[in-house]
Scaffold this motif. Structure first.
Motif, short mmCIF file in Angstrom:
data_model
loop_
_atom_site.label_atom_id
_atom_site.label_comp_id
_atom_site.label_asym_id
_atom_site.label_seq_id
_atom_site.Cartn_x
_atom_site.Cartn_y
_atom_site.Cartn_z
N CYS A 263 4.76 1.71 7.59
CA CYS A 263 5.31 2.17 6.31
C CYS A 263 6.80 2.47 6.38
N HIS B 78 -3.85 5.16 7.37
CA HIS B 78 -4.57 4.11 8.07
C HIS B 78 -3.81 3.74 9.35
N TYR C 233 0.83 -1.20 0.00
CA TYR C 233 0.00 0.00 0.00
C TYR C 233 0.87 1.26 0.00
N GLU C 234 0.28 2.32 -0.48
CA GLU C 234 0.86 3.65 -0.26
C GLU C 234 0.29 4.20 1.04
N ASP C 235 0.97 5.13 1.63
CA ASP C 235 0.54 5.69 2.91
C ASP C 235 -0.82 6.37 2.76
N SER C 236 -1.79 5.89 3.51
CA SER C 236 -3.13 6.48 3.47
C SER C 236 -3.54 7.03 4.83
N TYR D 51 -6.81 -4.65 -3.03
CA TYR D 51 -6.84 -4.01 -1.72
C TYR D 51 -6.73 -5.01 -0.57
N SER E 172 6.33 6.02 -0.29
CA SER E 172 5.85 5.25 0.85
C SER E 172 5.47 3.85 0.41
N CYS F 86 3.78 0.49 2.35
CA CYS F 86 3.12 0.15 3.61
C CYS F 86 2.59 -1.28 3.59
N ASN G 81 -1.40 -1.78 -7.64
CA ASN G 81 -2.26 -0.71 -8.14
C ASN G 81 -2.83 -1.03 -9.53
#
Length: 231
Positions: free
Chosen positions: A95, A90, A85-88, A187, A102, A104, A182
């Motif tokens: 990360c 959450h 993941y990219e930093d969201s 997800y 980023s 994660c 992506n």
């Protein structure tokens, strides 16, 4: 004498024409074979799937995938990927932030490092040993951050080689896995795609096997058998 020369010329032209036709047929046959071989390669089913190294649901299904790999080796292209993941923001994500980027993971930073190590094993030793490695880690290690070395040693995987690969290539590996995550709009894990189509059925061996078999234009003999070997 003139008639003999005319006849010889006639037969000579016929011989040349026949030779040219045979040459054309030979070349056409070669092109057809090349096209058939290329099409055969294109028709090989592709099984993309996404996991997380410390995700319990991924760990539960990986023995199923390992069995499928054994059954369909050489007939299906298996492509394991890791969900990054990219930093969201959450609160559960951990990360790394190299150079304003980023990467994660859902189950802690050590999951990122283990993802990278597993990719390194796949790259350095191939899918066969990769599946043995992750099976051993899943069965014996949990989230222990050093236990993987014991598994590697038992499988004659060089610990130094994997550590070097992970240290030198971790951000390139994470960047690639993030990009693939992506591109497939993934997800969660595990997530499966067969020939680019999302599979949403049950995660049993027979169900996945049936879906893979359905993706062949000409089903191999293994599709006529249960994974247990019976008909």
């Amino acid at each position: 004498m003139i008639r003999d020369k005319q006849a010889a010329g006639k037969y000579g032209r016929a011989f040349i024409l026949a030779s040219v036709l045979l040459l054309i047929l030979f070349l056409f046959s070669g092109v057809s074979s090349a096209v058939e071989n290329k099409n055969s390669e294109i028709r090989k089913p592709v099984f993309d799937y996404f996991v997380m190294s410390f995700c319990p649901y991924s760990n539960q299904v990986e023995p199923v995938i390992s069995e499928l790999y054994s059954e369909f080796k050489g007939k299906v292209e298996f492509k394991p990927h890791y969900v990054i993941y990219e930093d969201s923001g959450h609160p559960l994500f951990s990360c790394l932030y190299p150079q304003n980027k980023s990467y994660c993971a859902m189950h802690g930073l050590n999951e990122l490092y283990q993802d990278v190590r597993e990719v390194c094993v796949k790259q350095e030793y191939g899918l066969g040993k990769y599946y043995k490695f992750i099976t051993g880690v899943n069965e014996k290690c949990g989230q222990n951050v050093t236990c993987w070395k014991e598994i590697a040693s038992d499988l004659r995987i060089s610990i130094k080689k994997i550590e070097r690969c992970a240290e030198e290539n971790k951000f390139n590996i994470l960047a690639k896995e993030l990009s693939i995550t992506n591109n497939f709009s993934v997800y969660g894990s595990p997530t499966f795609f067969i020939n680019g189509e999302l599979y949403e059925g049950v995660r049993t061996e027979e169900a996945l096997k049936q879906e893979i078999c359905n993706s062949f234009e000409k089903k191999p003999s293994i599709c006529k058998l249960n994974l247990s070997g019976g008909k």
